[in-house]
Design a protein around this motif. Structure first.
Motif, PDB file in Angstrom:
ATOM      1  N   GLU A   1       5.604   6.829 -11.395  1.00  0.00           N
ATOM      2  CA  GLU A   1       4.619   7.853 -11.060  1.00  0.00           C
ATOM      3  C   GLU A   1       4.443   8.860 -12.190  1.00  0.00           C
ATOM      4  OE1 GLU A   1       6.102   9.299  -7.346  1.00  0.00           O
ATOM      5  OE2 GLU A   1       5.165   7.667  -6.206  1.00  0.00           O
TER       6      GLU A   1
ATOM      7  N   PRO B   1       0.848  -1.197   0.000  1.00  0.00           N
ATOM      8  CA  PRO B   1       0.000   0.000   0.000  1.00  0.00           C
ATOM      9  C   PRO B   1       0.886   1.251   0.000  1.00  0.00           C
ATOM     10  CG  PRO B   1      -0.712  -1.561   1.690  1.00  0.00           C
ATOM     11  CD  PRO B   1       0.585  -2.063   1.143  1.00  0.00           C
ATOM     12  N   PRO B   2       0.475   2.309  -0.669  1.00  0.00           N
ATOM     13  CA  PRO B   2       1.311   3.509  -0.784  1.00  0.00           C
ATOM     14  C   PRO B   2       1.836   4.050   0.544  1.00  0.00           C
ATOM     15  CG  PRO B   2      -0.568   3.682  -2.236  1.00  0.00           C
ATOM     16  CD  PRO B   2      -0.770   2.445  -1.418  1.00  0.00           C
ATOM     17  N   GLU B   3       1.030   3.973   1.587  1.00  0.00           N
ATOM     18  CA  GLU B   3       1.455   4.527   2.871  1.00  0.00           C
ATOM     19  C   GLU B   3       2.553   3.705   3.548  1.00  0.00           C
ATOM     20  OE1 GLU B   3      -2.178   1.953   3.524  1.00  0.00           O
ATOM     21  OE2 GLU B   3      -1.677   3.565   2.138  1.00  0.00           O
ATOM     22  N   GLU B   4       2.806   2.487   3.081  1.00  0.00           N
ATOM     23  CA  GLU B   4       3.837   1.633   3.666  1.00  0.00           C
ATOM     24  C   GLU B   4       5.145   1.628   2.867  1.00  0.00           C
ATOM     25  OE1 GLU B   4       2.381  -2.315   4.376  1.00  0.00           O
ATOM     26  OE2 GLU B   4       0.469  -1.570   5.156  1.00  0.00           O
ATOM     27  N   ARG B   5       5.131   2.197   1.695  1.00  0.00           N
ATOM     28  CA  ARG B   5       6.275   2.089   0.782  1.00  0.00           C
ATOM     29  C   ARG B   5       7.541   2.767   1.303  1.00  0.00           C
ATOM     30  NH1 ARG B   5       2.859   3.054  -4.802  1.00  0.00           N
ATOM     31  NH2 ARG B   5       1.734   1.080  -4.656  1.00  0.00           N
ATOM     32  N   ALA B   6       7.434   3.962   1.824  1.00  0.00           N
ATOM     33  CA  ALA B   6       8.625   4.702   2.267  1.00  0.00           C
ATOM     34  C   ALA B   6       9.326   3.978   3.409  1.00  0.00           C
ATOM     35  CB  ALA B   6       8.244   6.120   2.679  1.00  0.00           C
TER      36      ALA B   6
END
Length: 83
Positions: free
Chosen positions: A51, A21-26
């Motif tokens: 992106e 999920p995008p919020e976990e990528r960093a």
């Protein structure tokens, strides 16, 4: 490590990061590239390219959606688009 091995590792990591999920990528990118700034920079470049729409990541059908459909191809008559 060879350039090819490095690129393979970067692409594999990009795919792993992309699946999250995008919020976990960093957080995952930081954890998985700890101490390897060159690898992190390469994966970040791949993410930025994706992106910006410069990577066709599994969406090749989208490229051909607007392509004209011909009725004949050589000696064959095409009935319909199947994919």
């Amino acid at each position: 490590m060879t350039d090819i091995a490095f690129e393979r590792e970067a692409l594999a990591l990009f795919e792993d990061i992309f699946a999250l999920p995008p919020e976990e990528r960093a957080v995952a990118l930081t954890r998985l590239t700890e101490g390897r700034e060159t690898l992190r920079a390469r994966v970040e470049a791949l993410i930025a390219a994706d992106e910006a729409g410069r990577i066709q990541n599994g969406g090749i059908a989208e490229v051909f959606d607007d392509a004209p459909v011909h009725e004949r191809l050589g000696g064959y008559r095409l009935g319909e688009r199947i994919g």
